[in-house]
Write a protein that holds these residues in place. Structure first.
Motif, short mmCIF file in Angstrom:
data_model
loop_
_atom_site.label_atom_id
_atom_site.label_comp_id
_atom_site.label_asym_id
_atom_site.label_seq_id
_atom_site.Cartn_x
_atom_site.Cartn_y
_atom_site.Cartn_z
N TRP A 56 37.52 34.39 34.72
CA TRP A 56 38.43 33.70 33.80
C TRP A 56 39.24 32.63 34.53
CZ3 TRP A 56 40.25 34.43 28.59
CH2 TRP A 56 39.42 35.24 27.83
N PHE A 57 39.72 32.96 35.72
CA PHE A 57 40.51 31.99 36.48
C PHE A 57 39.65 30.79 36.88
CE2 PHE A 57 42.71 30.26 40.17
CZ PHE A 57 44.01 30.25 39.73
N GLN A 58 38.44 31.02 37.34
CA GLN A 58 37.55 29.93 37.72
C GLN A 58 37.21 29.06 36.52
OE1 GLN A 58 36.63 29.04 40.93
NE2 GLN A 58 36.04 27.21 39.81
N THR A 59 37.01 29.68 35.38
CA THR A 59 36.75 28.92 34.15
C THR A 59 37.93 28.02 33.81
OG1 THR A 59 35.31 30.68 33.32
CG2 THR A 59 36.17 29.11 31.70
N LEU A 60 39.13 28.53 33.96
CA LEU A 60 40.32 27.73 33.72
C LEU A 60 40.38 26.55 34.69
CD1 LEU A 60 43.03 27.27 32.32
CD2 LEU A 60 44.06 28.83 33.98
N LEU A 61 40.09 26.79 35.95
CA LEU A 61 40.05 25.70 36.94
C LEU A 61 39.03 24.65 36.55
CD1 LEU A 61 40.19 27.58 40.36
CD2 LEU A 61 41.97 26.17 39.35
N HIS A 115 57.00 33.62 30.96
CA HIS A 115 56.20 34.26 32.00
C HIS A 115 55.42 35.40 31.36
CE1 HIS A 115 55.49 37.39 35.09
NE2 HIS A 115 55.03 36.35 35.73
N PHE A 116 54.11 35.39 31.59
CA PHE A 116 53.33 36.53 31.12
C PHE A 116 52.11 36.71 32.02
CE2 PHE A 116 51.80 32.90 28.72
CZ PHE A 116 50.43 33.05 28.67
N GLY A 117 51.53 37.87 31.96
CA GLY A 117 50.37 38.20 32.77
C GLY A 117 49.23 38.72 31.92
N LEU A 118 48.04 38.37 32.33
CA LEU A 118 46.83 38.87 31.68
C LEU A 118 46.18 39.85 32.64
CD1 LEU A 118 45.41 35.45 30.44
CD2 LEU A 118 46.69 37.11 29.10
N GLU A 119 46.15 41.11 32.28
CA GLU A 119 45.58 42.12 33.16
C GLU A 119 44.16 42.44 32.71
OE1 GLU A 119 46.53 46.62 34.63
OE2 GLU A 119 48.20 45.30 34.13
N PHE A 120 43.21 42.31 33.62
CA PHE A 120 41.80 42.53 33.33
C PHE A 120 41.35 43.87 33.90
CE2 PHE A 120 42.51 38.02 33.10
CZ PHE A 120 41.73 37.62 32.03
N GLN A 121 40.19 44.33 33.45
CA GLN A 121 39.68 45.62 33.89
C GLN A 121 39.33 45.64 35.37
OE1 GLN A 121 36.39 46.58 31.34
NE2 GLN A 121 37.70 47.15 29.63
N ASN A 122 38.93 44.48 35.92
CA ASN A 122 38.60 44.44 37.34
C ASN A 122 38.81 43.03 37.88
OD1 ASN A 122 36.09 42.90 37.00
ND2 ASN A 122 35.31 44.78 36.08
N GLU A 123 38.78 42.91 39.20
CA GLU A 123 39.03 41.63 39.87
C GLU A 123 37.95 40.59 39.57
OE1 GLU A 123 39.98 41.97 44.05
OE2 GLU A 123 41.01 43.87 43.69
N ILE A 181 50.00 29.01 37.68
CA ILE A 181 49.08 30.10 37.34
C ILE A 181 48.55 30.70 38.64
CG2 ILE A 181 46.98 30.70 36.09
CD1 ILE A 181 47.44 28.02 34.53
N GLU A 182 48.62 32.01 38.75
CA GLU A 182 48.11 32.66 39.95
C GLU A 182 47.19 33.81 39.60
OE1 GLU A 182 51.21 34.39 42.35
OE2 GLU A 182 51.85 35.71 40.76
N LEU A 183 46.18 33.97 40.43
CA LEU A 183 45.26 35.10 40.32
C LEU A 183 45.61 36.06 41.43
CD1 LEU A 183 42.71 36.55 39.30
CD2 LEU A 183 41.40 35.08 40.84
N GLU A 184 46.03 37.26 41.05
CA GLU A 184 46.37 38.28 42.03
C GLU A 184 45.68 39.58 41.64
OE1 GLU A 184 50.25 40.21 44.23
OE2 GLU A 184 50.55 38.78 42.62
N ASN A 185 44.68 39.94 42.43
CA ASN A 185 43.86 41.12 42.16
C ASN A 185 43.21 40.98 40.78
OD1 ASN A 185 44.54 42.24 44.69
ND2 ASN A 185 46.42 43.04 43.83
N SER A 186 43.54 41.84 39.84
CA SER A 186 42.90 41.77 38.52
C SER A 186 43.86 41.23 37.45
CB SER A 186 42.39 43.15 38.10
OG SER A 186 43.46 44.06 37.99
N THR A 187 44.88 40.49 37.88
CA THR A 187 45.87 39.95 36.95
C THR A 187 46.00 38.45 37.13
OG1 THR A 187 47.12 42.01 37.06
CG2 THR A 187 48.28 40.10 36.20
N ILE A 188 46.06 37.73 36.01
CA ILE A 188 46.37 36.31 36.01
C ILE A 188 47.79 36.17 35.48
CG2 ILE A 188 45.84 34.05 35.02
CD1 ILE A 188 42.92 34.92 34.85
#
Length: 57
Positions: free
Chosen positions: A41-46, A27-35, A13-20
């Motif tokens: 969301w990424f920190q919550t997953l961690l 393979h899929f990506g979650l695109e968010f409105q902003n970084e 799992i990688e966080l790149e700009n506003s996409t996880i």
């Protein structure tokens, strides 16, 4: 870019700009409105993974 790899599950799992991006058997990506929102969301997953006894020693 921030990365989390869970070898036991074969998930990367990688966080790149506003996409996880989640890579495993699929393979899929979650695109968010902003970084900031993606980072929350990424920190919550961690945090959740760190609390699971299966992933702590």
């Amino acid at each position: 870019m921030t990365v989390l790899e869970i070898k036991q599950l074969g998930v990367f799992i990688e966080l790149e700009n506003s996409t996880i991006n989640i890579v495993g058997t699929e393979h899929f990506g979650l695109e968010f409105q902003n970084e900031i929102l993606a980072g929350v969301w990424f920190q919550t997953l961690l945090d959740l993974v760190e609390t699971l006894p299966e992933f702590t020693i």
